[in-house]
Design a protein around this motif. Structure first.
Motif, PDB file in Angstrom:
ATOM      1  N   SER B 188       0.831  -1.208   0.000  1.00 30.86           N
ATOM      2  CA  SER B 188       0.000   0.000   0.000  1.00 30.86           C
ATOM      3  C   SER B 188       0.864   1.256   0.000  1.00 30.86           C
ATOM      4  CB  SER B 188      -1.002  -0.018   1.164  1.00 30.86           C
ATOM      5  OG  SER B 188      -0.349   0.316   2.365  1.00 30.86           O
ATOM      6  N   LEU B 189       2.009   1.197   0.672  1.00 31.71           N
ATOM      7  CA  LEU B 189       2.882   2.375   0.667  1.00 31.71           C
ATOM      8  C   LEU B 189       3.552   2.560  -0.690  1.00 31.71           C
ATOM      9  CD1 LEU B 189       4.418   2.341   4.250  1.00 31.71           C
ATOM     10  CD2 LEU B 189       2.754   3.921   3.270  1.00 31.71           C
ATOM     11  N   GLN B 190       3.879   1.443  -1.328  1.00 31.82           N
ATOM     12  CA  GLN B 190       4.452   1.537  -2.677  1.00 31.82           C
ATOM     13  C   GLN B 190       3.453   2.214  -3.610  1.00 31.82           C
ATOM     14  OE1 GLN B 190       5.216  -2.627  -3.362  1.00 31.82           O
ATOM     15  NE2 GLN B 190       7.395  -2.471  -2.811  1.00 31.82           N
ATOM     16  N   GLN B 191       2.204   1.779  -3.485  1.00 30.83           N
ATOM     17  CA  GLN B 191       1.162   2.337  -4.352  1.00 30.83           C
ATOM     18  C   GLN B 191       1.011   3.833  -4.100  1.00 30.83           C
ATOM     19  OE1 GLN B 191      -0.568   0.520  -6.848  1.00 30.83           O
ATOM     20  NE2 GLN B 191      -0.787   2.683  -7.373  1.00 30.83           N
ATOM     21  N   TRP B 192       1.049   4.191  -2.818  1.00 28.38           N
ATOM     22  CA  TRP B 192       0.933   5.601  -2.463  1.00 28.38           C
ATOM     23  C   TRP B 192       2.077   6.403  -3.079  1.00 28.38           C
ATOM     24  CZ3 TRP B 192       4.645   8.160   0.466  1.00 28.38           C
ATOM     25  CH2 TRP B 192       4.336   9.499   0.761  1.00 28.38           C
ATOM     26  N   LEU B 193       3.270   5.819  -3.018  1.00 31.64           N
ATOM     27  CA  LEU B 193       4.442   6.507  -3.556  1.00 31.64           C
ATOM     28  C   LEU B 193       4.288   6.740  -5.057  1.00 31.64           C
ATOM     29  CD1 LEU B 193       7.246   7.592  -2.809  1.00 31.64           C
ATOM     30  CD2 LEU B 193       8.176   5.337  -3.326  1.00 31.64           C
ATOM     31  N   LEU B 194       3.813   5.717  -5.750  1.00 34.58           N
ATOM     32  CA  LEU B 194       3.617   5.860  -7.202  1.00 34.58           C
ATOM     33  C   LEU B 194       2.598   6.952  -7.495  1.00 34.58           C
ATOM     34  CD1 LEU B 194       3.681   2.160  -8.459  1.00 34.58           C
ATOM     35  CD2 LEU B 194       5.401   3.931  -8.788  1.00 34.58           C
ATOM     36  N   ASN B 195       1.561   7.007  -6.695  1.00 28.66           N
ATOM     37  CA  ASN B 195       0.541   8.046  -6.903  1.00 28.66           C
ATOM     38  C   ASN B 195       1.116   9.433  -6.697  1.00 28.66           C
ATOM     39  OD1 ASN B 195      -1.220   5.975  -7.343  1.00 28.66           O
ATOM     40  ND2 ASN B 195      -2.217   6.124  -5.321  1.00 28.66           N
ATOM     41  N   VAL B 196       1.909   9.580  -5.642  1.00 30.15           N
ATOM     42  CA  VAL B 196       2.537  10.871  -5.376  1.00 30.15           C
ATOM     43  C   VAL B 196       3.352  11.308  -6.577  1.00 30.15           C
ATOM     44  CG1 VAL B 196       4.366  11.991  -4.032  1.00 30.15           C
ATOM     45  CG2 VAL B 196       2.614  10.639  -2.873  1.00 30.15           C
ATOM     46  N   LEU B 197       4.118  10.373  -7.081  1.00 29.55           N
ATOM     47  CA  LEU B 197       4.997  10.672  -8.202  1.00 29.55           C
ATOM     48  C   LEU B 197       4.172  11.095  -9.416  1.00 29.55           C
ATOM     49  CD1 LEU B 197       8.039  10.467  -8.494  1.00 29.55           C
ATOM     50  CD2 LEU B 197       7.682   8.340  -9.746  1.00 29.55           C
ATOM     51  N   ASP B 198       3.105  10.365  -9.632  1.00 34.96           N
ATOM     52  CA  ASP B 198       2.213  10.632 -10.745  1.00 34.96           C
ATOM     53  C   ASP B 198       1.669  12.044 -10.727  1.00 34.96           C
ATOM     54  OD1 ASP B 198       2.107   8.559 -12.394  1.00 34.96           O
ATOM     55  OD2 ASP B 198       0.022   8.000 -11.967  1.00 34.96           O
ATOM     56  N   LEU B 216       9.194  -3.304 -10.198  1.00 40.72           N
ATOM     57  CA  LEU B 216       7.786  -2.921 -10.170  1.00 40.72           C
ATOM     58  C   LEU B 216       7.610  -1.415 -10.094  1.00 40.72           C
ATOM     59  CD1 LEU B 216       6.195  -5.565  -7.785  1.00 40.72           C
ATOM     60  CD2 LEU B 216       5.614  -5.150 -10.188  1.00 40.72           C
ATOM     61  N   LEU B 217       8.468  -0.762  -9.289  1.00 41.65           N
ATOM     62  CA  LEU B 217       8.251   0.654  -9.049  1.00 41.65           C
ATOM     63  C   LEU B 217       8.958   1.559 -10.041  1.00 41.65           C
ATOM     64  CD1 LEU B 217       8.573   0.821  -5.146  1.00 41.65           C
ATOM     65  CD2 LEU B 217       6.489   0.670  -6.511  1.00 41.65           C
TER      66      LEU B 217
END
Ligand SMILES: Nc1ncnc2c1ncn2[C@@H]1O[C@H](COP(=O)(O)OP(=O)(O)OP(=O)(O)O)[C@@H](O)[C@H]1O
Ligand SMILES: Nc1ncnc2c1ncn2[C@@H]1O[C@H](COP(=O)(O)OP(=O)(O)OP(=O)(O)O)[C@@H](O)[C@H]1O
Ligand SMILES: [Mg+2]
Ligand SMILES: [Mg+2]
Lengths: 304, 272, 271, 271, 272
Positions: B188-198, B216-217
């Motif tokens: 879930s934190l990885q996903q959050w990080l990707l969203n932030v970057l996006d 993956l990231l």
């Protein structure tokens, strides 16, 4: 007196100075040896502990002050005087000549520095009262042990608790002219500034030794009396490490000589009335309890 | 936050690789006790890029992040991050989550988390809102008032991550941010990080030991070799911006890429 | 955590825990009494506890009045020392130049016997409370400074780096990291200072004062009122223990807010 | 590591680094000289540095001879204090019962003015070196003890647990963890003690001595040899600074072997 | 080392589950500040068994290891390890690598590593031989005289592992021993651990966040759930004693098992 000499320790009231000229003469001229006593004279480790040392037997004799002896006896310390040394008060009040203070009345509204001891305060009170003032007419400042400096620096107008045979000379040598007010001129009974003290136990258990010691001791002061400057030579010679201030002590001994046998009394004498008058005054000043018997505080039988 | 005025200053600096690179490291060397730890390390990342850094333990990954963040000074080479050239300029303008959690023992989770905001003079009320906004996602709501010594290892790591990401810096350096987290929390934190970057066009430089995580990231995976530390390979890894491992981990390209990187890695260690 | 005892035990166990201490104190006092009796030590040399106790109750009003004055001097002196110590320590930690310039001076200040300073003090600042405060400060700022310097210096440098990456200025690093992590050392210095301040006040009063326990002892000594001197020492000890306990209480309170690690103390002897 | 300076800079920079310190000292001395001149302060009150310097060179032999005796007393007293401090601190940390029993006693010991103790000391131990050692110990064991207790107490409890899992006994934990981690605090205490020991020796010599710098000052004072008193203070200061520097040197050496964290010192003012 | 005499003592203790269980935990409960952290936790492991413990961050895994090792005292329940029943008996007779590395800052790598041997009175020479024997395998030979602050994160972790395993205890508790290691280093240490287990009949209890690691190494995987921490599932995972991930990670059973465990894990977190 024959056989091995007896070891005797004498503690001085302060570092070696002109007041001690006589005892060193006695050592130097062999008067003690003649009596079969092997005397060592030591300066005090702690001046305030001297009477304790006598009472506890650590030291056989000491030179000390008469009022303090009475105070010690007031607290039950079993010490007695066996000879008088300086037969007048040395403790005095002093002001710079430039201040114009020549009598206690001149102190009205002035600042007087004291070492903060009740004894000096009582003395000041009597002196003021003798000249028509009261204690409240002056401002008392406790300046501890900085009497000279405070006087010289002008922080106070006068100080009490200084020796007119020592501080006076020191100040003069520093270039300050002073006026001295002697307490016995202003209502305070004349007392013995310096006395030879031992313990009641010593007097009781070893009277012959005390007798011999006092004899030699008085002889020493007699010798110093005859040749004051010579006694200072002796003092300096016997105490090479004591850093004796020659300039002060040479002048000091000339002032002291008359005091060693004042009032026509011989060297070493102890006079009962003077103990009584001091005792009465101290009682009046609440310095000692009324129960103290001044005549018990000395034994003049050894000086004869 | 302060990138605009300083960006113009960069124009005059010739060692900057490209104008659009938000982070650019070139020819960096670094010694410890006269032993070369890094030698001629260069990398750059553009806005919105996610770069992963992998390499054997002790090869100098953390040292490189220390240099970029400004904690250490390079012996040679230039480091420019959003126009900031000197070490002291970069300090405080790059978000850096160190490998150790380094929580202040006398500050609660909230107190530690808001440190970066506090140092910028952001008021308590405002920073508390910021902290609370992310605390839920980071699974720290229940322990928000706990002291560090009351936390589990994974919780400590999450607090350190939260503290690092709260100040809004254009560059994010993350040294094994998820190492102590279980698979689900990590996801879930990885996903959050990707969203932030996006959404923010930041640069993320991620050090990780987990090759799958890197693939993956990241958009690109850099491979470091030790003695002295240097970048020896660069692998493109575009697997989209959303992770659903169940699909990917069985996909042949993913498995191939992972094998490729693992081979590179084991080459490094064998050579060493 | 059996290896560790929490700072704050409950009250019940606290009282029980004090029993051995009370027992030891009583035992020592009894031993003293007996020794004075058996060795026949004269009371003007070392009074028996019973004598001191009598004096304590006889002169209770006198002693507490003077103790109050001494306490005021101590509190003021202590406050000045803390400010001075914190300032000097900060300077020393801040820059090596300051350190090198100031250390010789503060060390030299510790070697001046108060008796030498006394004439200057009395002439320049008089014999009012100021002179005592100066002596107390002279006695207490040094342990505060040295302990604080030690605490500020041995800060975790990785934490410093961490704060720098978050943009902390030197000042912020000092306030938010170095000060909190120096607290245990700081309190060690304060504890020494709290106790030493008492003797500082006594010595300050020795040289020019008209009140305070030091003054009381000064005039009691030449009058051979040893019991009163020792009664004053007992009051001074109570004062010192009280000040020490106050610092310990503040330490506990502050370190509960700023725990150096976990909020616990290791006791090896009690598992 | 620009944020940090290593403990041991090279010699060259070291010498340059001392320049500001030397400059400050010289400036202070000059200021003193000028003030004495301008304010016309009498030399028996506060001698000008030039007068003190003259006295220093005139009495060089005398001063060094007495300084040697004082130094011997200090070294012995210091050694006793360290042993005593380590023992008491260990006991305090080991058990709460010991702590509670011993704290009131050691605090009380700090409130006894030496002047009160003097008669007892002289009667019981005489006026030889022993009495001075006792006074020095009285002055120095307290900061050593308190600092060491603080250092021993704030040990990382997770490290204690780790050692326990490796089978460490309480004693092993004490030796292998608590002592090393208490070293910075311990040295803070030693630094205070080193400096304070000098004044301890002076006061010890004040009451019963026939040599040593304290003795020299005591007899010079009433004779208005203020220059000599200040010359002695200068020698005492040099002694204290030397002792302090010796402790710092030992500290550096020991803490290089037992670094509390990284072997580095944070200097905020120098980036 | 001292298991024989103490084993006989256990016979009299009724709460021991089975005589052949080297490690047995039953009905353990533990509180922090009156909040239940663990509730009725039971597990046992026989000689030669490798048990992995997985669960969400903060669920109480480290707390459980602290209880078993003897660092903490359970509120209720019994813990017996090779016949040692009381907390103080167990302390020092169980090898425990904590989650934090906890290296003594004033000891070199060698000095930290030999700590456990030193505390048992084993001489310097002998323990140095032991340390050197494993230092190569652990990749610590080059830094054997370095101080902790000169090490990378992964190196510190390896020193902590080395220190924990050097004393020859029958039970090994490992709290994320490989979390900071790159894939290759990790693989070789995992293999070494399996070999140790093979040849010595020890019990290994491994806490890990890496589900693959758990499956690959362990004979059984225990799943913990939080609030309060308890064991909610037990999964058999016999994939042989040698790891060659390339073969396994593509095998359908492996992928199935991994998915199963990940699902269990995500259930736990969702419930919570
Ligand atoms: N303060 C220091 N002094 C000397 N050498 C150091 C210091 N800090 C790190 N090193 C060395 O620098 C090298 C790189 O360390 P670094 O921490 O960058 O490795 P890393 O790639 O992050 O490793 P890991 O994956 O284990 O965290 C290591 O060999 C380490 O021993
Ligand atoms: N000293 C303490 N005081 C109070 N609560 C604590 C303390 N130590 C741990 N806890 C709590 O106990 C719970 C379990 O912690 P533990 O460290 O056992 O978790 P964990 O399973 O090891 O987690 P992780 O995977 O993140 O390491 C956590 O919720 C934590 O907040
Ligand atoms: Mg690293
Ligand atoms: Mg954990």
């Amino acid at each position: 007196g024959s056989g091995d000499p007896e070891d005797i320790v004498v503690t001085l009231d302060w570092f070696q100075n002109a007041n001690h000229a006589g005892i060193y003469e006695a050592v130097d001229k062999g008067y003690f040896e003649d009596e079969g006593l092997n005397v060592s004279v030591v300066p005090p480790a702690d001046p305030s502990a001297i009477l304790s040392l006598i009472a506890s037997g650590e030291s056989d004799f000491a030179m000390y002050y008469q009022p303090d002896l009475l105070q010690a006896r007031n607290e039950g310390i079993p010490v007695v005087a066996v000879a008088g040394v300086v037969q007048r008060p040395l403790n005095s009040m002093m002001a710079l000549k430039s201040s114009g203070i020549t009598r206690p009345a001149d102190l009205a509204g002035k600042k007087v520095g004291t070492p903060g001891l009740p004894w000096n305060e009582a003395m000041l009170t009597t002196m003021l009262e003798a000249d028509g003032l009261s204690r409240d007419d002056v401002e008392l400042v406790d300046i501890g042990w900085t009497l000279n400096q405070s006087l010289m620096a002008g922080t106070v107008d006068a100080v009490i608790g200084v020796y007119w045979t020592h501080e006076l000379i020191v100040l003069e040598n520093e270039g300050y002219e002073t006026n001295v007010l002697l307490p016995d001129d202003w209502g305070v009974p004349s007392y013995y500034e310096l006395i030879l003290v031992t313990s009641e136990k010593t007097v009781k258990d070893r009277p012959e030794m005390v007798e011999k010691f006092v004899k030699a001791f008085n002889k020493g002061y007699g010798q110093a009396l005859d040749d004051p400057q010579g006694s200072i030579d002796t003092l300096i010679r016997l105490n090479p490490d004591a850093e004796i201030d020659e300039a002060v002590d040479r002048a000091g001994v000339d002032l002291l000589v008359p005091l060693w046998e004042s009032n026509g009394q011989p060297v070493g004498s102890l006079v009962g009335e003077r103990w009584d008058s001091l005792g009465d005054w101290m009682k009046a000043q609440s310095l000692i309890d009324t129960s103290v018997v001044p005549s018990d505080a000395f034994d003049s039988s050894f000086g004869d | 936050m302060t990138s605009t005025p300083q960006a113009s200053r960069t124009e005059n600096n010739e060692s900057v690789d490209s104008e659009c690179a938000l982070l650019s490291v070139s020819g960096v060397g670094f010694d410890y006790d006269n032993a070369a730890i890094l030698e001629d390390v260069s990398l750059s990342a553009e806005r919105g890029e996610f770069v992963a850094l992998v390499g054997p333990s002790g090869c100098g990954k953390s040292t490189l992040l220390n240099l970029i963040s400004g904690v250490l000074t390079a012996r040679e080479g230039t480091i420019v991050s959003s126009g900031l050239v000197t070490r002291t300029e970069r300090l405080g303008n790059i978000s850096y989550m160190q490998q150790k959690d380094l929580l202040l023992p006398w500050r609660s989770v909230a107190g530690n988390s808001r440190m970066g905001l506090e140092l910028r003079g952001i008021g308590r009320a405002e920073s508390d809102i910021e902290v609370e906004r992310l605390a839920g996602l980071f699974g720290l709501t229940d322990v928000i008032d706990s002291m560090p010594w009351q936390l589990s290892g994974g919780m400590r790591q999450r607090v350190a991550l939260l503290r690092a990401v709260l100040p809004d810096n254009p560059v994010l350096l993350l040294d094994e941010p998820f190492g102590a987290l279980d698979a689900i929390t990590r996801r879930s934190l990885q996903q959050w990080l990707l969203n932030v970057l996006d959404t923010s066009n930041k640069v993320v430089l991620l050090v990780t030991h987990d090759v799958e995580e890197a693939i993956l990231l990241a958009d690109r995976v850099l491979m470091m070799a030790p003695n002295p530390g240097r970048i020896v390979a660069e692998v493109e890894a575009k697997f989209g911006d959303s992770i659903s491992e169940s699909d990917l981990s069985t996909s042949p390209e993913f498995i191939e890429l992972k094998k490729h990187i693992l081979n590179l890695l084991s080459d490094q260690e064998n050579i060493q | 955590m059996n290896l560790l005892n929490t700072w704050f035990g409950n009250w019940r166990s606290s009282v029980v825990g004090w029993l051995p201490a009370i027992a030891t104190t009583i035992a020592l006092v009894v031993l003293w009494e007996v020794l004075v009796e058996v060795l026949d030590v004269q009371r003007w040399l070392l009074p028996a506890p019973s004598v001191i106790l009598t004096e304590l109750s006889d002169s209770f009003g006198l002693l507490t009045r003077h103790a109050g004055i001494t306490l005021i001097e101590i509190v003021i002196g202590f406050a000045v020392s803390v400010s001075l110590g914190v300032t000097i320590a900060s300077g020393i930690v801040w820059s090596r130049t300051v350190e090198r310039s100031i250390y010789p001076i503060i060390i030299a200040s510790q070697t001046i016997p108060v008796i030498t300073l006394a004439p200057l003090l009395i002439i320049w600042v008089g014999t009012d409370i100021m002179s005592k405060v100066i002596v107390i400060v002279l006695f207490t700022f040094f342990p505060i400074t040295i302990s604080l310097v030690s605490g500020l210096r041995y800060v975790d440098h990785e934490m410093v780096d961490m704060l720098r990456t978050l943009g902390a200025s030197s000042w912020q690093t000092f306030i938010k990291l170095m000060i909190p992590s120096a607290l245990p050392s700081f309190f060690a210095g304060l504890k020494v200072a709290a106790v030493v301040s008492v003797i500082g006040a006594v010595i300050g009063e020795w040289f020019g004062a008209s009140s305070g326990l030091g003054f009381l002892m000064k005039i009691a000594g030449p009058q051979f009122q040893t019991a009163r001197v020792f009664a004053a020492i007992v009051v001074l000890s109570i004062l010192a223990i009280g000040l020490f306990a106050a610092v310990v209480a503040i330490e506990k309170w502050v370190l509960r807010k700023y725990p150096p690690t976990a909020n616990q103390v290791v006791r090896l002897g009690e598992s």
